[in-house]
Design a protein around this motif. Structure first.
Motif, PDB file in Angstrom:
ATOM      1  N   ASP A   5       5.717  -3.086   0.812  1.00  0.00           N
ATOM      2  CA  ASP A   5       4.444  -3.183   1.563  1.00  0.00           C
ATOM      3  C   ASP A   5       3.497  -1.892   1.024  1.00  0.00           C
ATOM      4  N   HIS A  30       9.391   1.605   2.079  1.00  0.00           N
ATOM      5  CA  HIS A  30       8.275   0.885   2.811  1.00  0.00           C
ATOM      6  C   HIS A  30       7.245   0.520   1.823  1.00  0.00           C
ATOM      7  N   HIS A  31       7.041   1.446   0.968  1.00  0.00           N
ATOM      8  CA  HIS A  31       5.894   1.296  -0.263  1.00  0.00           C
ATOM      9  C   HIS A  31       6.346   0.358  -1.111  1.00  0.00           C
ATOM     10  N   VAL A  65      -0.131   8.841  -1.914  1.00  0.00           N
ATOM     11  CA  VAL A  65       1.193   8.829  -1.743  1.00  0.00           C
ATOM     12  C   VAL A  65       2.143   9.243  -2.964  1.00  0.00           C
ATOM     13  N   THR A  74       2.319  -3.828   7.446  1.00  0.00           N
ATOM     14  CA  THR A  74       3.570  -3.992   8.415  1.00  0.00           C
ATOM     15  C   THR A  74       4.059  -2.794   8.797  1.00  0.00           C
ATOM     16  N   GLN A  75       4.733  -2.803   9.945  1.00  0.00           N
ATOM     17  CA  GLN A  75       5.477  -1.323  10.250  1.00  0.00           C
ATOM     18  C   GLN A  75       6.453  -1.020   9.137  1.00  0.00           C
ATOM     19  N   PRO A  76       6.849   0.197   9.059  1.00  0.00           N
ATOM     20  CA  PRO A  76       7.836   0.624   8.394  1.00  0.00           C
ATOM     21  C   PRO A  76       9.286   0.140   8.922  1.00  0.00           C
ATOM     22  N   ASN A 130       0.374  -1.784   0.674  1.00  0.00           N
ATOM     23  CA  ASN A 130      -0.695  -2.019   1.641  1.00  0.00           C
ATOM     24  C   ASN A 130      -0.568  -1.334   2.972  1.00  0.00           C
ATOM     25  N   ARG A 131       0.766  -1.391   3.222  1.00  0.00           N
ATOM     26  CA  ARG A 131       0.842  -0.864   4.449  1.00  0.00           C
ATOM     27  C   ARG A 131       0.272  -1.787   5.988  1.00  0.00           C
ATOM     28  N   SER A 154      10.207   5.900   3.584  1.00  0.00           N
ATOM     29  CA  SER A 154       8.636   5.794   3.071  1.00  0.00           C
ATOM     30  C   SER A 154       8.767   5.161   1.739  1.00  0.00           C
TER      31      SER A 154
END
Length: 604
Positions: free
Chosen positions: A310, A306-307, A490, A315-317, A312-313, A303
């Motif tokens: 990306d 990924h943050h 988050v 893409t997929q993690p 803004n989420r 997590s």
């Protein structure tokens, strides 16, 4: 061994293909990460075809050289060397000024071109030529850290249509991404571009576009900065060189060539863009990792990763095949001193008891011909080197040497040679066969480090306040976001993950130099918190409990035992109690108690 046999190039490529080309490989030190990385690179060159450029980025040159040595002989990589600063000699200072101000193109023109050693120097022309058509590039991560567009630029220079990045163990993606352009820098850059537009007719069209673009950057409010397309106009090399020449002529060392930062601004996270109080720009540029990538890390949370890449989420993690998988050796004994005495604030006044504790364990190891690796905070290494040997000498451990670095110059096979490393050391594989690793100090970070990471991709108005609290039972450091409004964001997750990554993971990586996950080892850490990926840890709340576990006397008890033995020896030599009392500076009654204690010991 069964697990390692599954770490193959084909397996990794298969996982990449099935998971959008993004993998997070979480493997502790010694499990086989480096060997797998090399196997993946070799297989990717075959399976992805000539249109894919494979890039390996390592934290340091010694690690990169080790990877290079272990590649198959038929693989011919391009090693991207940094500018040879020592070879530049007297020109190095000038080069440093130009590089730090974005004027590297001018440096090649005015420093490299007339240099008498240019024809024998592989930097920069020969390396640039070699990139054309290359399939595999090896470089240090500093390239991506200083230039977020590094991967895309390599792709263009090589002629590839796609890339595969293999990012070796590092905290590169956890370092601050924020950049700043001051108002003065922006004004000077605009002034120089305006001069070029007015005095160089053949460059006027490009320069005029830049004047318009920079004018908008100077005046746009935050809302406009955070929206729209801020892609700058093209900047051909001949225009860039002229701008750098005139800029240096007009403003000297106070001039910064900002075209590269303007490109970074255009690619920055929109939410991070803001106008500073002085009128400059502040923004966060996330390094581009390319189409396909594999990040190798000891324990970074998926997590968190990924943050960072990306926020803004979109893409997929990244797929993390080993999340939750524990690695351990059944015969490794892992102990942790869960106490604050090892923190930087308390260590100096507690070091006597700490040194005595570890000296007794080290003495045992030396007597058993076992080798011990010591770990400490960098600022305390001189103190440890100076004082710990005396404790060992008093225990009869002989001539012990504590050594730091230059490992080839020392007899590391000798148990009386104790290597001392600092937290944060990575990629050193000289201690794989050591029997024990002891953390002489703890390793903790200030709350500002966690706070910076939580807020790194946010504009100032959205920044959160972070505290680090210490829970008492069991003792654990926890990162807490102060603002109640953060509960639904988050931020709390990021804060705790950042604390674990910046503290506990550093501890695990340090003792991992002795390979406790794959071989039987004795590990003693000193940390107020859970250690990521580690189970079955024997926790000690203080040194007294630890001494009892290891059957070690306290300094006062040890001193008394030594006195009893000395009195017994002197008594056997024929000295009277009065003479003994006078010699060892105690009372006659104390001598009598020592004699009685010696008698009781023999009786038992």
């Amino acid at each position: 061994m069964t697990f390692r046999r599954g770490l193959t190039g084909p397996a990794a490529v298969s996982m990449l293909t099935a998971n959008d080309g993004k993998l997070l490989i979480q493997l502790p030190v010694g499990v086989g990460k480096s060997r797998w990385l090399i196997d993946i690179a070799g297989h990717a060159l075959q399976s992805f075809g000539a249109e894919t450029l494979v890039i390996i980025l390592a934290p340091r040159w010694d690690i990169l050289n080790e990877i290079h040595k272990r590649l198959p002989r038929h693989v011919k990589p391009i090693l991207l060397h940094p500018r040879p600063s020592k070879r530049c000699g007297a020109l190095d200072e000038q080069w440093h000024e130009l590089e730090t101000r974005g004027c590297g193109l001018l440096g090649r023109q005015i420093l490299c071109r007339p240099c008498p050693g240019r024809h024998a120097c592989e930097w920069p022309d020969r390396q640039a030529d070699a990139l054309a058509g290359s399939r595999l590039v090896l470089a240090t991560q500093q390239n991506l850290s200083s230039n977020p567009r590094f991967i895309s630029q390599l792709k263009v220079k090589s002629g590839a249509t796609s890339t595969l990045l293999l990012l070796d163990e590092s905290d590169l993606l956890l370092k601050p991404f924020r950049c700043e352009i001051t108002a003065d820098q922006l004004t000077r850059f605009l002034d120089v571009v305006a001069v070029v537009a007015g005095t160089h007719p053949h460059l006027a069209t490009i320069a005029a576009k830049w004047v318009t673009y920079l004018g908008l950057l100077q005046t746009a409010p935050d809302l406009d900065l955070q929206s729209g397309n801020w892609k700058p106009p093209p900047m051909p090399n001949n225009v860039a060189l002229t701008i750098q020449e005139i800029g240096r002529r007009m403003f000297g060392n106070s001039y910064y060539y900002l075209a590269y930062k303007a490109e970074g601004f255009a690619q920055s996270d929109k939410a991070s863009r803001e106008r500073t109080e002085q009128g400059g720009l502040r923004f966060a540029v996330i390094p581009g990792l390319g189409e396909r990538w594999i990040v190798f890390s000891g324990s970074i949370a998926p997590s968190m990763l990924h943050h960072r890449i990306d926020p803004n989420r979109i893409t997929q993690p990244p797929y993390s095949p080993f999340t939750g998988l524990r690695f351990s050796h059944p015969d490794t004994r892992w102990h942790n001193l869960a106490m604050a005495a090892g923190a930087a604030r308390y260590f100096p006044k507690n070091r006597g008891l700490i040194f005595d504790f570890f000296a007794r364990l080290i003495s045992r190891n030396i007597a058993s011909r076992k080798r011990t690796l010591l770990v400490g905070r960098k600022r305390f290494l001189p103190m440890i080197c100076k004082e710990l040997p005396q404790y060992l000498a008093d225990l009869g451990a002989g001539k012990v040497r504590i050594v730091i670095g230059n490992w080839d110059r020392h007899r590391l096979a000798d148990p009386q040679t104790l290597p001392l490393i600092s937290y944060g050391l990575s990629g050193v594989n000289r201690f794989e066969d050591y029997d024990a690793a002891y953390c002489i100090t703890g390793y903790y970070i200030p709350h500002t480090v966690v706070e910076t990471m939580v807020n790194d991709l946010e504009a100032t108005a959205q920044h959160m306040t972070v505290r680090i609290n210490c829970r008492r039972t069991p003792p654990r450091r926890q990162a807490v976001v102060v603002e109640p409004s953060a509960a639904m964001t988050v931020a709390p997750m990021l804060a705790q993950n950042a604390l674990v990554q910046k503290e506990a993971d550093v501890v695990v990586q340090a003792v991992g130099r002795v390979r406790p996950f794959t071989k039987p080892r004795e590990i003693i850490t000193m940390h107020l918190g859970d250690l990521p990926g580690i189970d079955n840890v024997t926790q000690f709340p203080n040194l007294a409990v630890a001494r009892e576990h290891f059957q070690l006397p306290t300094p006062s008890v040890a001193a008394r035992v030594k006195k009893i033995a000395e009195v017994a020896r002197l008594t056997a030599s024929g000295m009277s109690q009065a003479e003994i009392a006078n010699l060892i500076n105690v009372s006659i009654s104390t001598v009598k108690r020592y004699i009685a204690a010696h008698r009781d010991q023999n009786a038992s």
